[in-house]
Design a protein around this motif. Structure first.
Motif, PDB file in Angstrom:
ATOM      1  N   LYS A  48       0.848  -1.202   0.000  1.00  0.00           N
ATOM      2  CA  LYS A  48       0.000   0.000   0.000  1.00  0.00           C
ATOM      3  C   LYS A  48       0.875   1.242   0.000  1.00  0.00           C
ATOM      4  O   LYS A  48       1.949   1.252   0.591  1.00  0.00           O
ATOM      5  N   ILE A  49       0.422   2.286  -0.678  1.00  0.00           N
ATOM      6  CA  ILE A  49       1.204   3.519  -0.699  1.00  0.00           C
ATOM      7  C   ILE A  49       0.398   4.685  -0.126  1.00  0.00           C
ATOM      8  O   ILE A  49      -0.827   4.716  -0.223  1.00  0.00           O
ATOM      9  N   ASN A  50       1.126   5.601   0.472  1.00  0.00           N
ATOM     10  CA  ASN A  50       0.540   6.840   0.957  1.00  0.00           C
ATOM     11  C   ASN A  50       0.331   7.730  -0.278  1.00  0.00           C
ATOM     12  O   ASN A  50       1.245   8.421  -0.730  1.00  0.00           O
ATOM     13  N   ARG A  55      -1.320  10.422  -0.989  1.00  0.00           N
ATOM     14  CA  ARG A  55      -1.199  11.879  -0.903  1.00  0.00           C
ATOM     15  C   ARG A  55       0.281  12.285  -0.982  1.00  0.00           C
ATOM     16  O   ARG A  55       0.664  13.201  -1.695  1.00  0.00           O
ATOM     17  N   LEU A  56       1.118  11.533  -0.236  1.00  0.00           N
ATOM     18  CA  LEU A  56       2.550  11.815  -0.238  1.00  0.00           C
ATOM     19  C   LEU A  56       3.163  11.546  -1.619  1.00  0.00           C
ATOM     20  O   LEU A  56       3.949  12.345  -2.136  1.00  0.00           O
ATOM     21  N   VAL A  57       2.780  10.416  -2.226  1.00  0.00           N
ATOM     22  CA  VAL A  57       3.322  10.069  -3.541  1.00  0.00           C
ATOM     23  C   VAL A  57       2.949  11.137  -4.568  1.00  0.00           C
ATOM     24  O   VAL A  57       3.786  11.570  -5.371  1.00  0.00           O
ATOM     25  N   LYS A  89       2.402  14.217  -4.034  1.00  0.00           N
ATOM     26  CA  LYS A  89       3.193  15.417  -3.755  1.00  0.00           C
ATOM     27  C   LYS A  89       4.619  15.258  -4.284  1.00  0.00           C
ATOM     28  O   LYS A  89       5.169  16.165  -4.928  1.00  0.00           O
ATOM     29  N   VAL A  90       5.228  14.100  -4.001  1.00  0.00           N
ATOM     30  CA  VAL A  90       6.601  13.864  -4.452  1.00  0.00           C
ATOM     31  C   VAL A  90       6.667  13.909  -5.981  1.00  0.00           C
ATOM     32  O   VAL A  90       7.568  14.509  -6.567  1.00  0.00           O
ATOM     33  N   PHE A 137       8.552  16.403  -8.431  1.00  0.00           N
ATOM     34  CA  PHE A 137       9.535  15.838  -9.377  1.00  0.00           C
ATOM     35  C   PHE A 137       9.296  16.396 -10.776  1.00  0.00           C
ATOM     36  O   PHE A 137      10.229  16.866 -11.440  1.00  0.00           O
ATOM     37  N   VAL A 145       7.099   4.757   1.252  1.00  0.00           N
ATOM     38  CA  VAL A 145       5.859   5.538   1.356  1.00  0.00           C
ATOM     39  C   VAL A 145       4.721   4.679   1.896  1.00  0.00           C
ATOM     40  O   VAL A 145       3.557   4.956   1.633  1.00  0.00           O
ATOM     41  N   SER A 146       5.060   3.623   2.661  1.00  0.00           N
ATOM     42  CA  SER A 146       3.984   2.726   3.095  1.00  0.00           C
ATOM     43  C   SER A 146       3.315   3.170   4.387  1.00  0.00           C
ATOM     44  O   SER A 146       2.307   2.600   4.795  1.00  0.00           O
ATOM     45  N   ASN A 147       3.877   4.186   5.054  1.00  0.00           N
ATOM     46  CA  ASN A 147       3.167   4.752   6.202  1.00  0.00           C
ATOM     47  C   ASN A 147       2.067   5.676   5.680  1.00  0.00           C
ATOM     48  O   ASN A 147       2.333   6.761   5.153  1.00  0.00           O
ATOM     49  N   LEU A 148       0.811   5.232   5.837  1.00  0.00           N
ATOM     50  CA  LEU A 148      -0.296   5.932   5.186  1.00  0.00           C
ATOM     51  C   LEU A 148      -0.661   7.248   5.870  1.00  0.00           C
ATOM     52  O   LEU A 148      -1.339   8.088   5.305  1.00  0.00           O
ATOM     53  N   SER A 174       1.699   9.404   7.390  1.00  0.00           N
ATOM     54  CA  SER A 174       2.782  10.378   7.474  1.00  0.00           C
ATOM     55  C   SER A 174       2.739  11.404   6.345  1.00  0.00           C
ATOM     56  O   SER A 174       2.291  11.125   5.243  1.00  0.00           O
ATOM     57  N   GLN A 175       3.240  12.586   6.655  1.00  0.00           N
ATOM     58  CA  GLN A 175       3.404  13.629   5.640  1.00  0.00           C
ATOM     59  C   GLN A 175       4.739  13.449   4.914  1.00  0.00           C
ATOM     60  O   GLN A 175       5.013  14.143   3.941  1.00  0.00           O
ATOM     61  N   LEU A 225      15.325  18.127  -5.271  1.00  0.00           N
ATOM     62  CA  LEU A 225      15.558  16.856  -5.960  1.00  0.00           C
ATOM     63  C   LEU A 225      16.899  16.872  -6.671  1.00  0.00           C
ATOM     64  O   LEU A 225      17.314  17.922  -7.159  1.00  0.00           O
ATOM     65  N   THR A 277      14.434  12.552  -3.989  1.00  0.00           N
ATOM     66  CA  THR A 277      13.865  13.683  -3.254  1.00  0.00           C
ATOM     67  C   THR A 277      14.466  13.739  -1.856  1.00  0.00           C
ATOM     68  O   THR A 277      14.390  12.763  -1.109  1.00  0.00           O
ATOM     69  N   LEU A 324       9.899  17.778   2.973  1.00  0.00           N
ATOM     70  CA  LEU A 324       9.935  18.033   1.518  1.00  0.00           C
ATOM     71  C   LEU A 324       9.977  19.506   1.094  1.00  0.00           C
ATOM     72  O   LEU A 324      10.338  19.810  -0.031  1.00  0.00           O
TER      73      LEU A 324
END
Lengths: 270, 287
Positions: A2-4, A6-8, A10-11, A15, B178-181, B183-184, B215, B220, B241
């Motif tokens: 699973k991926i976050n 919202r964060l992805v 943004k990154v 990018f 990025v698996s911590n759902l 976290s910012q 970057l 990043t 970030l």
């Protein structure tokens, strides 16, 4: 896996924005197939650069994927990005009338490279950087045409598995019918990736995740419950396609050689 | 005491542009009456240098960059990162951090632990430093670390044993995971915070971590700089970030209070550690 999202998002928007500007562009261009990957990429690009800075090219061959064309047009309209439809049938047919073949693979590769060639031409005309839309699944198993759809200026989604791109698409609220339709490379009418590869993306991504991200040896992946023949086939696909993920080897002669020990960063002085 | 943290990005391999940005942030910090400003690792050059390392290397004794920074250090203490090459060792390039104050170079730390695995290749381009040493400044006895140095807890211990009350780490840490759902930020930010909390509490020292953003070649940098108090409490955390600049008031008397409550410093036995390490090092052989 699973991926976050919202964060992805943004990154990846960071990018696209930063790398586009560093490359000396303020606009981006991409091929729109109406499929999941190019749709998600277009959404990210529109967020990153603004709708007016994104140019979508829809490049069908005959009516091989009429639904794809409809979806691509819909995406361009929703995002209010500039777009243009270019039918690649004349040049493809002209070529194969001289060098005929029954191989849909040869035809598909030729079409992918024709689209690449148009993208690079329009990139120069429009002063727009080409966004690649290959995902991690495709890159790892080599499911793409070298110097075709794999060619690009920057690739925002190359570290996301297909199923993760779908999660991201959900977060970005792309049209439901694009999110849920069967993935196709559009190589021939009715072509479906998962039938051609012989695995569902869910299963394929899970196995890749264990092998690549978790660095598990084959035996452990099999022990974890995945079918041995599938695991071994995936490893073969990874091995056979390494050439698609690298610049070609250069024969070393001197003490300092491009690619071997002449090593500069991509973002040099940027 | 007021500490400024400049959580910024750099132009890769362009000393002039980076120096200019440094001077702008330094001026901001002076305007806000900060006593010390801290920049990230390799802030004058950018991080992913590869063969550029030799081209952007600075000899502090000869470079035109240092006089400008030494001049402003009469108004504010500075910590920044650069590629160092010295007359005594030409052709050796160090990933270094300088502490300037009152127009002088107070200390230069050369990165000891050069990450060389996975996405990192520092060992290919840099020579490794050989020492952790705390030093006196006009503000407080201080110890410097650079990025990976901080993740090896022996580094902080040496500086603590050497009397540091401020532990400063400058960093160019790319984010991964990025698996911590919830976290910012990236998962890897957690390890820095974990270390910051632990080292500040168990050293009863102020721990400052300045990480960069932006970057380079697709990676990043995670941001998320922070300051922990001598009680192991988070004083301030900068956003993940995004570029950020803050000036934070720090109460150095808290170190004394914390060391009265938790006498880790009083009860430290560096001679026991030393003897133990000596035995371990001496008996070490190939197997």
């Amino acid at each position: 896996m699973k991926i976050n999202t919202r964060l992805v998002a943004k990154v990846l928007t960071n990018f696209i924005r930063e790398e586009t500007h560093k490359a000396g562009f303020d606009r981006a261009i991409l091929g729109l197939s109406g499929g999941l990957d190019s749709t998600v990429c277009a959404y990210l690009a529109a967020q990153a650069l603004g709708s007016d800075k994104v140019f979508g090219l829809v490049m069908p061959y005959k009516d091989f994927d009429a639904e794809g064309v409809r979806h691509a047009e819909k995406v361009a309209e929703i995002l209010k990005i500039r777009w243009q439809k270019i039918d690649i049938s004349p040049q493809i047919d002209a070529y194969f009338s001289v060098f005929p073949t029954d191989s849909s693979l040869l035809k598909g590769n030729k079409m992918a490279r024709e689209r690449m060639s148009i993208l690079y031409d329009f990139s120069a005309r429009d002063k727009a950087l080409i966004l690649g839309t290959n995902n991690k699944t495709e890159l790892l198993i080599g499911y793409g045409t070298i110097h075709g759809d794999m060619a690009c200026g920057i690739n925002p989604m190359g570290d996301l598995y297909k199923t993760q791109v779908r999660e991201l698409g959900k977060y970005l609220k792309i049209p439901e019918e694009i999110l849920t339709k069967k993935p196709t490379a559009g190589l021939w009418p009715g072509q479906a990736d998962e039938e051609e590869i012989g695995l569902s993306y869910e299963e394929l991504d899970q196995i890749l995740y264990h092998l690549v991200d978790l660095r598990q040896p084959v035996e452990e992946v099999i022990k974890a419950g995945f079918e041995e023949s599938k695991v071994r086939r995936i490893i073969e696909m990874i091995k056979k396609s390494e050439f698609k993920r690298k610049m070609p080897p250069i024969a070393k002669i001197s003490n300092r050689t491009v690619g071997h020990d002449f090593l500069y960063p991509y973002d040099w002085d940027k | 005491m007021k500490i400024a943290i400049a959580q910024i990005s750099s132009v890769l391999g362009n000393l002039d542009k980076n120096l200019k940005r440094h001077l702008e942030f330094i001026q901001q910090a002076i305007d806000q009456k900060a006593d010390l400003i801290i920049f990230p690792e390799l802030s004058l050059t950018g991080y992913s240098l590869k063969d550029l390392v030799a081209e952007v290397a600075i000899n502090p004794a000869q470079s035109v960059v240092f006089p400008e920074l030494l001049e402003v250090s009469k108004k504010i203490d500075l910590v920044f990162g650069f590629v160092e090459e010295r007359n005594s060792n030409p052709g050796l390039f160090f990933n270094s951090a300088a502490y300037l104050s009152e127009g002088k170079i107070v200390h230069i730390h050369r990165k000891v632990f050069l990450p060389t695995s996975g996405m990192f290749e520092e060992g290919r381009f840099f020579a490794a430093g050989r020492e952790f040493r705390s030093f006196e400044t006009r503000l407080a006895r201080t110890g410097l670390m650079i990025c990976r140095d901080f993740l090896h807890y022996g580094s902080s211990y040496c500086l603590f044993a050497d009397g540091a009350r401020l532990l400063i780490t400058i960093s160019a840490a790319p984010g991964r995971g990025v698996s911590n759902l919830e976290s910012q930020g990236f998962e890897t930010s957690r390890m820095w915070e974990l270390m910051g909390e632990a080292m500040s509490f168990f050293s009863s020292a102020v721990v400052i971590y300045c990480n960069r953003v932006g970057l380079e070649d697709g990676a990043t940098f995670a941001g998320g700089s922070f300051i922990y108090s001598p009680y192991g409490k988070l004083i301030v955390k900068l956003p993940y970030l995004e570029e950020a600049f803050i000036v934070q008031e720090i109460d150095l008397d808290e170190i004394r209070r914390a060391r009265k409550s938790w006498p880790f410093k009083r009860d430290d036995r560096p001679e026991v550690i030393w003897r133990s390490l000596e035995r371990i090092i001496k008996k070490e052989d190939e197997d």
